[in-house]
Design an enzyme around this catalytic site. Structure first.
Site, PDB file in Angstrom:
ATOM      1  N   HIS A   1       0.870  -1.169   0.000  1.00 46.67           N
ATOM      2  CA  HIS A   1       0.000   0.000   0.000  1.00 46.67           C
ATOM      3  C   HIS A   1       0.908   1.220   0.000  1.00 46.67           C
ATOM      4  O   HIS A   1       2.063   1.156   0.427  1.00 46.67           O
ATOM      5  CB  HIS A   1      -0.901   0.003   1.243  1.00 46.67           C
ATOM      6  CG  HIS A   1      -1.943  -1.081   1.212  1.00 46.67           C
ATOM      7  ND1 HIS A   1      -2.934  -1.143   0.249  1.00 46.67           N
ATOM      8  CD2 HIS A   1      -2.140  -2.164   2.008  1.00 46.67           C
ATOM      9  CE1 HIS A   1      -3.698  -2.199   0.463  1.00 46.67           C
ATOM     10  NE2 HIS A   1      -3.230  -2.841   1.516  1.00 46.67           N
TER      11      HIS A   1
ATOM     12  N   CYS B   1      -0.488   2.324  -4.408  1.00 46.21           N
ATOM     13  CA  CYS B   1      -1.246   3.572  -4.572  1.00 46.21           C
ATOM     14  C   CYS B   1      -0.307   4.758  -4.398  1.00 46.21           C
ATOM     15  O   CYS B   1       0.681   4.693  -3.672  1.00 46.21           O
ATOM     16  CB  CYS B   1      -2.362   3.657  -3.539  1.00 46.21           C
ATOM     17  SG  CYS B   1      -3.662   2.456  -3.825  1.00 46.21           S
TER      18      CYS B   1
END
Length: 242
Positions: free
Chosen positions: A89, A132
């Protein structure tokens, strides 16, 4: 006016060792095993010595890269190229380790630059990031009246410190990256497909990855989304993997 001359083709020497390091947070990232399998297959086919580490903490991202750099610099044989794949992430400029702490991407990139990794000086260093880079989502734009829909699940004496690097992000700065629970991420799967099935200079292969990603229609929470990779290059020559 004189006729423009075609560019002289300068190519990186790929006759030496090819080394790859993959650091992947699998916790709360369903589908990442499919990406790891695909990458393992790609590195075997492209004759890379590949190391994979699962679920690094933020600090371990840094430590594993530094270990990789030390291993490269202490090898007896010449090294031609290094790949680093980072999957986690993330937010703009940061990856999130398994422990929820953040590590700055810039610090990870610095480890292998021309100043800090002697054996890779003037050699290509390719970083691939599946993470991300923010919260924005791209619904896409219609082109020419019809939306494209495909519902698919010799080194110089001195060189600058930051040349010979290629940073490939799965998404644009500020945007989220997508991953399927079973099939893995659209980005990694397409990249592996193109790198194993096509040959050409790496920037041309990445143009094809971008084209295929642009055609793919991603669906998130029932809404169509678009995503495209972003490529930042300071390569000085053409890099052929096949």
């Amino acid at each position: 006016m004189s006729n423009p001359q075609p560019l002289e083709e300068k190519v990186y020497d790929m006759s030496g060792a090819r080394l790859a390091l993959t650091l992947c947070v699998t916790k709360a990232r369903e589908g990442s095993e499919a990406d790891l399998d695909a990458l393992e297959h790609m590195f075997q086919q492209l004759r890379f010595e590949s190391t994979m580490k699962r679920d690094p903490t933020a600090q371990q991202f840094q430590e594993e890269l530094e270990k990789f750099q030390q291993a490269i610099d202490t090898r007896e044989d010449p090294v031609s190229c290094a790949f680093v794949v980072l999957m986690a992430h993330g937010k703009e400029g940061f990856l999130i380790g398994e422990d929820g702490e953040m590590v700055k991407l810039e610090n990870l990139f610095e480890v292998l630059n021309n100043k800090n990794c002697r054996a890779l000086r003037a050699k290509p260093k390719v970083y691939i990031m599946q993470a991300c880079r923010g919260e924005q989502r791209d619904p896409g734009e219609t082109v020419g009246g019809d939306a494209m829909v495909m519902m698919t699940d010799d080194s110089p004496h001195t060189i600058p410190t930051y040349t010979d690097a290629l940073h490939v992000f799965s998404t644009m700065e500020g945007y989220i990256a997508y991953r399927h629970d079973q099939d893995g991420s659209c980005f990694i799967q397409i990249l592996v497909e193109v790198f194993t099935e096509r040959k050409g200079p790496i920037l041309e292969l990445l143009t094809e990855v971008t084209r295929r990603m642009a055609e793919a229609e991603l669906v998130q929470e029932g809404k169509p989304r678009k995503a495209n990779p972003e490529i930042q290059s300071t390569l000085r020559k053409k890099l052929y993997l096949q």
